[in-house]
Design an enzyme around this catalytic site. Structure first.
Site, mmCIF file in Angstrom:
data_model
loop_
_atom_site.group_PDB
_atom_site.id
_atom_site.type_symbol
_atom_site.label_atom_id
_atom_site.label_comp_id
_atom_site.label_asym_id
_atom_site.label_seq_id
_atom_site.Cartn_x
_atom_site.Cartn_y
_atom_site.Cartn_z
ATOM 1 C CB SER A 115 -0.954 0.001 1.187
ATOM 2 O OG SER A 115 -1.855 0.993 1.219
ATOM 3 C CG ASP A 116 2.731 5.027 -1.773
ATOM 4 O OD1 ASP A 116 3.940 4.697 -1.061
ATOM 5 O OD2 ASP A 116 2.673 5.833 -2.472
#
Length: 204
Positions: free
Chosen positions: A74-75
């Protein structure tokens, strides 16, 4: 979906304590491994493209060393008027960010990737999604912004405000399809991805 009587190894490709806490809510056993990748945005890259590329890169980097695992990457990229707002790193930069955002709407792009390393073809191994969160910041004076930063010190947080802590007092409104996306891991989207990968919830 790949049926199996043995639950796959689940790995969170992150060193973030916030993402670990969120994933633990699903009550699934998992490991956390921090990926070693360059998170610098590429020239001309749109914010959502940066977030999606990095989420996928994080998952792929860890999956390459974990055959048979499901890897979560995730970012998050915060944007104001289409320009990226990164992690401040120190007090002065954090104050500048909050001064810029006060009374304004900031869009947070939280990208998610679930990489299934049981799938032989890398082109079909990943599920990806980008959840947008629209955050309206209160128009607060410098003294309050400075006091908040000295209390919480959110210098590792894009946008310099932790909604899961005292930073919620800086915000006027949050709008999103997934309430956990702003903290960094969209659980509604993730549970859908995990179900499609064959992960069972509630013991069924």
């Amino acid at each position: 979906m790949i049926p199996s009587s043995v639950p796959p190894r689940l790995i969170l490709a992150s060193g973030s304590a916030y993402r670990r806490e969120l994933l633990s809510r699903l009550q699934l056993p998992f490991e956390a491994i921090s990926p070693d990748i360059d998170e610098t945005p590429q020239a001309g890259e749109a914010p959502q493209e940066t977030a999606l590329r990095l989420a996928r890169a994080k998952a792929a980097a860890v999956a390459s060393k974990a055959p048979g695992a499901l890897v979560i990457g995730s970012d998050q990229v915060a944007t104001l008027d289409g320009l990226q707002i990164g992690k401040p790193g120190n007090h002065a930069r954090a104050l500048e960010q909050l001064q810029l955002m006060r009374g304004r709407r900031v869009v947070f792009h939280t990208a998610l990737c679930l990489w299934d390393s049981r799938v032989a073809d890398p082109a079909h191994a990943a599920q990806v999604d980008n959840i947008q969160v629209f955050v309206d910041f209160r128009d607060l004076p410098d003294a309050e912004l400075d006091a908040y930063l000295r209390i919480e010190q959110p210098y590792d947080c894009a946008g310099s405000a932790k909604n899961e802590g005292l930073g919620i007092a800086l915000l006027d409104n949050i709008a999103s399809t997934d309430p956990t996306a702003l903290t960094g891991l969209p659980l509604i989207s993730l549970t859908g991805m995990l179900r499609r990968a064959g992960v069972a919830f509630f013991g069924t």
